[in-house]
Design a protein around this motif. Structure first.
Motif: not given
Length: 210
Positions: A41-49, A56-61
């Motif tokens: 779980k701890s290793s998958s958290r950075p991937k989810i973030k 979020i970046g795509i939406t802003v663009l």
């Protein structure tokens, strides 16, 4: 007898020692089993973030791109109306030039068709360039309806009958020529009209009904 008891106690102690390492082994196995999901779980958290940041970046663009597109599409200039004096779909009060000299408009007459069953309407007149003191007079069917209108950026509303013939007469040139815009709410084409009226001359608007 004493030797028998000592041998018996040694056998018990030996049996206990054999059992205890097995408990330790079981505890180690159970601890590894419980810890491994936590590590995943701890290793998958950075991937989810990272995925969240990406979307979020795509939406802003996309939002910025759409804002720029629609903002650009709503900007008008005098070039849009120089060829025929007609601003299709333009709103009353729109500003097209900073000074009258840059307008480059010819004096024109127009025919305006109103929607069915229209018996009265308003004419909205304003200065689409600099507020430099241009003055006009309005006639309807040959009769003076309003004199010496100082046209400004804010549209002036004048009630007119339908059908009718409206004349806008140039009275005073504040500098660079008398230029103005007019719009007739209820017209079929919902256009604004941009014109020039030299002092002493007039522009004629023939208002008809479908």
């Amino acid at each position: 007898m004493a030797n028998y008891r000592q041998n018996k106690e040694r056998s018990k102690s030996h049996a206990t020692n054999q059992y205890e390492p097995r408990q330790t082994d079981n505890e180690d196995v159970s601890s590894e089993y419980t810890e491994s999901p936590g590590n995943d779980k701890s290793s998958s958290r950075p991937k989810i973030k990272n995925k969240h940041r990406f979307w979020i970046g795509i939406t802003v663009l996309i939002t910025l791109g759409m804002g720029i597109y629609f903002q650009g599409s709503s900007i008008h200039s005098i070039r849009d109306v120089q060829s025929d004096g007609i601003g299709k779909g333009m709103k009353a009060g729109v500003q097209l030039a900073a000074v009258d000299d840059s307008a480059g408009l010819e004096a024109r007459d127009f025919e305006i068709e109103m929607k069915k069953n229209t018996t009265t309407s308003r004419m909205l007149i304003w200065d689409f360039a600099a507020e430099d003191g241009d003055v006009v007079t309005v006639k309807v069917d040959g009769n003076i309806l309003q004199t010496n209108i100082n046209i400004m950026h804010s549209p002036v509303a004048i009630d007119i009958p339908i059908p009718s013939v409206v004349e806008i007469i140039g009275v005073k040139d504040g500098g660079g020529g008398i230029t103005y815009g007019v719009k007739f709410p209820g017209a079929v084409h919902n256009s604004a009209y941009f014109n020039a009226a030299p002092v002493g001359s007039s522009n004629v608007y023939t208002i008809t009904v479908q």
